[in-house]
Design a protein around this motif. Structure first.
Motif, short mmCIF file in Angstrom:
data_model
loop_
_atom_site.label_atom_id
_atom_site.label_comp_id
_atom_site.label_asym_id
_atom_site.label_seq_id
_atom_site.Cartn_x
_atom_site.Cartn_y
_atom_site.Cartn_z
N UNK A 19 0.83 -1.20 0.00
CA UNK A 19 0.00 0.00 0.00
C UNK A 19 0.87 1.26 0.00
N UNK A 20 0.56 2.18 -0.86
CA UNK A 20 1.29 3.43 -0.92
C UNK A 20 2.38 3.46 -1.97
N UNK A 21 2.68 2.36 -2.59
CA UNK A 21 3.73 2.31 -3.61
C UNK A 21 3.11 1.98 -4.95
N UNK A 22 3.47 2.74 -5.96
CA UNK A 22 2.98 2.47 -7.30
C UNK A 22 4.07 1.74 -8.08
N UNK A 23 3.69 0.93 -9.06
CA UNK A 23 4.72 0.28 -9.87
C UNK A 23 5.50 1.32 -10.65
N UNK A 24 6.77 1.07 -10.94
CA UNK A 24 7.58 2.07 -11.65
C UNK A 24 7.05 2.31 -13.06
N UNK A 25 7.14 3.55 -13.50
CA UNK A 25 6.70 3.92 -14.83
C UNK A 25 7.74 3.47 -15.85
N UNK A 26 7.32 3.15 -17.06
CA UNK A 26 8.29 2.75 -18.09
C UNK A 26 9.10 3.96 -18.56
N UNK A 27 10.25 3.68 -19.15
CA UNK A 27 11.11 4.74 -19.68
C UNK A 27 10.53 5.24 -21.00
N UNK A 28 10.54 6.53 -21.18
CA UNK A 28 10.03 7.15 -22.38
C UNK A 28 10.90 6.77 -23.57
N UNK A 29 10.30 6.27 -24.63
CA UNK A 29 11.04 5.81 -25.80
C UNK A 29 11.69 6.95 -26.56
N UNK A 30 11.01 8.10 -26.59
CA UNK A 30 11.58 9.24 -27.30
C UNK A 30 12.84 9.76 -26.59
N UNK A 64 17.83 10.81 -19.46
CA UNK A 64 18.23 10.45 -20.82
C UNK A 64 17.88 11.57 -21.79
N UNK A 65 16.70 12.15 -21.62
CA UNK A 65 16.28 13.24 -22.51
C UNK A 65 17.19 14.45 -22.34
N UNK A 116 14.98 7.86 -24.92
CA UNK A 116 16.04 6.92 -25.30
C UNK A 116 16.51 7.18 -26.73
N UNK A 117 15.57 7.44 -27.63
CA UNK A 117 15.94 7.74 -29.01
C UNK A 117 16.77 9.02 -29.09
N UNK A 118 16.42 10.02 -28.30
CA UNK A 118 17.18 11.26 -28.27
C UNK A 118 18.62 11.01 -27.84
N UNK A 119 18.78 10.20 -26.81
CA UNK A 119 20.13 9.90 -26.32
C UNK A 119 20.95 9.16 -27.37
#
Length: 153
Positions: free
Chosen positions: A59-70, A113-114, A72-75
């Motif tokens: 309770x109180x913890x959310x699953x981690x959000x995925x990494x933004x693909x754009x 990364x961005x 990663x592409x920028x990097x």
């Protein structure tokens, strides 16, 4: 009384007859010296140990959000622009800025990364401009040298 078995192990006492008493009940049973305690019952794999029916994050913890693909592409594009094609630096800067806006809006991961894509992309753009300036000066010098040798000065 416990008697040693043939293999040297201790044998539990023989069951008592109903006339002399049935022995301890399971609730107040304590292991005697040399006896093993009853096995511990663990929940099946995948279920929480507290017996609740819902697994996952506490309770109180959310699953981690995925990494933004754009991001990663920028990097990746910024690294390519730095090492092979400086003209791609502008694309890396564009992708990095767009992905940072999207990350702020959605809460995804990848802001670092961005930001790295934007910084390295600008370095690639600067490197490309320095190369272009160097080429203009170099070819200007060559043209000047060729003109001075043909005119006889």
């Amino acid at each position: 009384m416990k008697e040693p078995d043939v293999g040297g192990q201790i044998r539990p006492p023989s069951p008592q007859s109903p006339q002399t008493g049935a022995g301890p009940t399971p609730a107040d049973w304590q292991p005697q010296r040399g006896e093993l305690s009853p096995p511990v019952q663990y929940p099946p794999p995948g279920y929480p140990a507290d017996g609740s029916q819902y697994g996952g994050y506490p309770y109180g913890y959310a699953p981690p959000q995925p990494t933004n693909g754009m991001a990663l592409a920028s990097f990746i594009v910024s690294l390519v622009s730095l090492f092979s094609c400086p003209l791609l630096g502008g694309i890396a800067v564009y992708l990095g800025r767009r992905s940072r806006e999207e990350i702020r809006r959605t809460g995804q991961q990848g802001d670092g990364l961005a930001q790295a894509g934007v910084i390295i992309g600008w370095c690639g753009v600067g490197f490309g401009l320095l190369m272009a300036l160097f080429m203009v000066v170099y070819f200007g010098f060559i043209i000047t040298m060729l003109n001075s040798t043909t005119t006889g000065y």
